[in-house]
Design an enzyme around this catalytic site. Sequence first.
Site, PDB file in Angstrom:
ATOM      1  CB  SER A   1      -0.942   0.006   1.207  1.00  0.00           C
ATOM      2  OG  SER A   1      -0.246  -0.244   2.408  1.00  0.00           O
TER       3      SER A   1
ATOM      4  CD  GLU B   1      -2.922  -8.267  -1.895  1.00  0.00           C
ATOM      5  OE1 GLU B   1      -3.671  -8.411  -2.884  1.00  0.00           O
ATOM      6  OE2 GLU B   1      -2.573  -7.142  -1.475  1.00  0.00           O
TER       7      GLU B   1
ATOM      8  CD  GLU C   1      -7.677  -4.883   2.609  1.00  0.00           C
ATOM      9  OE1 GLU C   1      -7.762  -3.708   2.208  1.00  0.00           O
ATOM     10  OE2 GLU C   1      -6.662  -5.597   2.433  1.00  0.00           O
TER      11      GLU C   1
END
Length: 360
Positions: free
Chosen positions: A89, A159, A227
């Site tokens: 991020s 991820e 998330e």
Amino acid sequence: MGLPAYLTKSFSTLKPATLLRHLRFMSNVPENTVYGGPKPQNPHQRVTLTHLKQKHKKGDPITVVTAYDYPSAVHLDTAGIDVCLVGDSAAMVVHGHDTTLPISLDEMLVHCRAVARGAKRPLLVGDLPFGSYESSSNQAVDTAVRILKEGGMDAIKLEGGSASRITAAKAIVEAGIAVMGHVGLTPQAISVLGGFRPQGKNISSAVKVVETALALQEAGCFSVVLECVPAPVAAAATSALKIPTIGIGAGPFCSGQVLVYHDLLGMMQHPHHAKVTPKFCKQYAHVGDVINKALVEYKEEVANGSFPGPAHSPYKISETEINGFMSALQKLGLDKAAASTAAAAEKIKMSVSSNGPAND
């Protein structure tokens, strides 16, 4: 090679074992210079996977913060945060991109190294950026190795829960590297997800979140980030797993929580950053407002000449040296520079006499 005199004096009263301990963990001893130096490291305070397992077993929530540089890492260290995630991020928060996709492995390694220099207590987890692990398990392992060897991390995060990602996670674990999984909204997959969309909002999607988390656990992951999923779905995943879940926009029923350093501090105040700061983030401060106010005040003081004043002009030169300096300037034909020196010295003298001596 012998020790410098100032070290010999400092350690002359220490027992040999204590002396060796000091030297082993002391990367540098700052002298009395303009700038300080690094502090001695204490490896006994480092959070490990064992510590996290113990907290999870006792039901103590795990604290995680995403940070990208040395100053923020030092803050996390001071606050006693359990885990520091160096997230991809950074592409959005630090580099100003609209997604996490553009950041490269080399850029991530720069962030990892900066954080590793500042955070001596938290467990350090580095994200595998998009494009650095999807091709094969070998590529994934090679990237993970670089994150640890070159980035100074303790573990990696990847991820998704597709078959190839599960295989990659397993291969990395088998290579001796701790892996944190990540399910739900996986920002690297926005091309498939159709944007930054929450997951688990219908039966099939909710079941997929739980099944993927279980598959990552089976692959050997030590924890899983959940998330942007509904709280009941996160609760189900947390109950089904034997490893900790770390929630971000996933409600209060996870084993721990993670927020981004800049988000929780309220640093992003510019309208451009509204798309970066997520709805689920609680701002524990409004640091951005404080920063903006300070910058405006600095600009005004520079513009009106009030900064720097005597208190922030600490380096002195004696009157004798000034006179000699002016003579030297005149010999060089720099009469104007000599006159400027004299005027500055006189102005400082008058300022000190009217305001009192500045603190050393």
